[in-house]
Design a protein around this motif. Structure first.
Motif, short mmCIF file in Angstrom:
data_model
loop_
_atom_site.label_atom_id
_atom_site.label_comp_id
_atom_site.label_asym_id
_atom_site.label_seq_id
_atom_site.Cartn_x
_atom_site.Cartn_y
_atom_site.Cartn_z
N TRP A 64 0.83 -1.22 0.00
CA TRP A 64 0.00 0.00 0.00
C TRP A 64 0.85 1.26 0.00
CZ3 TRP A 64 -4.97 0.43 -1.07
CH2 TRP A 64 -5.66 1.59 -0.71
N GLY A 93 0.17 0.97 -3.75
CA GLY A 93 -1.26 0.72 -3.68
C GLY A 93 -2.10 1.96 -3.46
N ALA A 111 -7.71 -2.51 3.23
CA ALA A 111 -7.00 -3.42 2.33
C ALA A 111 -6.44 -4.62 3.09
CB ALA A 111 -5.88 -2.67 1.61
N LEU A 147 -2.46 -5.85 -5.21
CA LEU A 147 -2.20 -4.92 -6.31
C LEU A 147 -3.12 -5.13 -7.51
CD1 LEU A 147 1.69 -4.55 -6.52
CD2 LEU A 147 0.02 -2.73 -6.13
N VAL A 181 -6.74 -3.12 -5.21
CA VAL A 181 -6.44 -1.73 -5.57
C VAL A 181 -7.31 -1.22 -6.72
CG1 VAL A 181 -4.64 -0.28 -6.60
CG2 VAL A 181 -4.13 -1.65 -4.57
#
Length: 443
Positions: free
Chosen positions: A69, A73, A120, A149, A153
């Motif tokens: 992230w 991300g 996430a 990813l 995302v």
């Protein structure tokens, strides 16, 4: 100057509001707590021989997703759109340009990014429940960042990012994560359990939860953290946060009651596992709708999720997919229920612009919600299935039969949760660690 005027001035001037910031700091901590809560929830549901492995799959997700992230991300999910509503850019890769004085609305951008990070993290950890007891830990370490990813995302950008197509072009509503969190994790869990295959003894051996008090504790922590998850998504200490908070409590309660009612009628016994699962089902369903529906909507959505999900968890036996801890039956089904029913119970009192079918809005919003559900579910399933197949070919996803019989705790982590954890689970009584080295070497 009134509080409302002060906040409006802060928003207009791009200044940080201390009340909003304080609430979002607390909400972020609450959401992060949900992943250890999930670890306990899942850990209590598996057999003694794989408890630690289940805990580790959640805890390691915190570290893996955080790195992904912060590296790319956040920028891809919440950066300015560069792909026709499909993905953001890399302007903020490595959190570039986001110093302590950068503001998102009325809160620091770094705090907003951290808040979204916790979403996430738990989404990736949720998937582990679908493949409990049988996935190689090394493969999980690769799967999580790749999945974050390629799946989480983009979907987060579609729903919440600047210019994301689901929010800005389609006009579907999702307040706190029915699409990016619940439906994505559920569809991905289904795909991954199909790639990995069923546990040894599926539909033959009893695979009961080994520690129901642990399950209840985990469910309680999840419920507690969910207030940050949903009410925190208002991004401020305001009336919308209060409405989301109350809706969250309400749906969790009616979800619990709905599941227990079905259990009593169907099986003759209301169970602790049913109570925990029903509460989670109600919380799952209210997640997308908590900031869009009235109290009546929250009552019905939670009740519907509790009742329907209590039946949905049994579909795996009929359709022959081994979703170990019912990620599909609770998160996918509950997420679909909550996301679709926005089209029925949404009210302009909360949305500011959209009424659902029950409030005279017609079928239009329900149709938008349906398109979003199908698009996100299909994308998450197909991409996860592809990731799973590729990893299985390159390094193998499935633990060996000997590892699975002995238990992943001992063979992978060289530990057991309990002194008697090895006995009766594949390893001979009195087996020494050296005698298990062959099994461990295959991890």
């Amino acid at each position: 100057m009134t509080k409302a005027a002060t906040k409006a001035a802060a928003l207009a001037d791009g200044r940080i509001d201390t009340g909003d910031t304080a609430w979002l700091l607390a909400a972020t901590a609450l959401v992060l707590l949900m992943t250890p809560g999930l670890a306990l929830f899942y850990g209590g549901m598996v057999r003694t021989k794989s408890v630690l492995n289940m805990l580790m799959m959640s805890f390691v997700s915190i570290a893996l997703v955080t790195v992904v992230w912060l590296t790319a991300g956040y920028s891809l999910a919440f950066g300015d759109d560069i792909g026709g509503g499909l993905i953001g850019g890399l302007k903020h890769a490595g959190m570039a340009g986001l110093g302590p004085n950068s503001v998102h609305g009325t809160v620091p951008t770094l705090l907003f990014a951290t808040f979204q990070l916790t979403f996430a993290i738990i989404t990736a950890a949720l998937i582990s429940g679908a493949v409990a007891d049988r996935v190689r830990f090394g493969a999980w370490l690769v799967f999580v960042p790749v999945w974050a990813l390629l799946v989480y995302v983009p979907v987060a950008h579609w729903v919440w990012g600047p210019g994301g197509w689901i929010a800005t072009r389609l006009g579907a509503l999702d307040f706190a994560g029915g699409l990016p969190v619940e439906i994505t994790s559920g569809a991905s869990g289904l795909a991954l359990c199909l790639v990995v295959g069923p546990r040894l003894g599926f539909k033959k051996d009893a695979m009961r939860p080994h520690n129901l008090p642990m399950v209840m504790l985990g469910a309680g922590l999840l419920w507690f953290g969910w207030f940050g998850f949903n009410a925190g998504s208002a991004l401020g200490a305001n009336g919308l946060a209060a409405a989301a908070f109350l809706n969250t409590l309400t749906a969790g309660c009616t979800g619990l009651l709905g599941w227990l009612f079905v259990e009593q009628k169907r099986d003759g016994h209301p169970t602790t596992l049913g109570a925990a699962s029903g509460a989670v089902a109600g919380l799952v369903a209210i997640t997308p709708s908590c900031g869009s529906v009235s109290l009546l909507g929250a009552l019905v959505i939670g009740l519907a999720a509790g009742a329907v999900c209590s039946y949905a968890v049994g579909w795996k036996f009929k359709l022959n997919y081994d979703d170990s801890l019912d990620v599909v039956g609770v998160h996918l089904v509950g997420g679909i229920i909550g996301t679709l029913l926005i089209g029925v119970f949404a009210t302009t009192e909360l949305t500011g612009k959209t009424d659902g079918l029950l409030y005279g809005g017609g079928l239009a919003q329900l149709g938008k919600q349906l398109v979003a559900v199908v698009a996100v579910g299909a994308y998450a399933f197909l991409v996860t299935y592809g990731i799973g197949k590729l990893l299985d070919r390159l390094m193998g996803l499935r633990a060996s039969e000997e590892q699975e019989q002995t238990g992943l705790d001992l063979t992978v982590h060289a530990e057991t949760a309990y002194d008697h954890g090895v006995l009766g689970h594949g390893a001979p009584v009195g087996a020494s660690l050296p005698s298990l080295q062959k099994v461990k070497s295959q991890a």
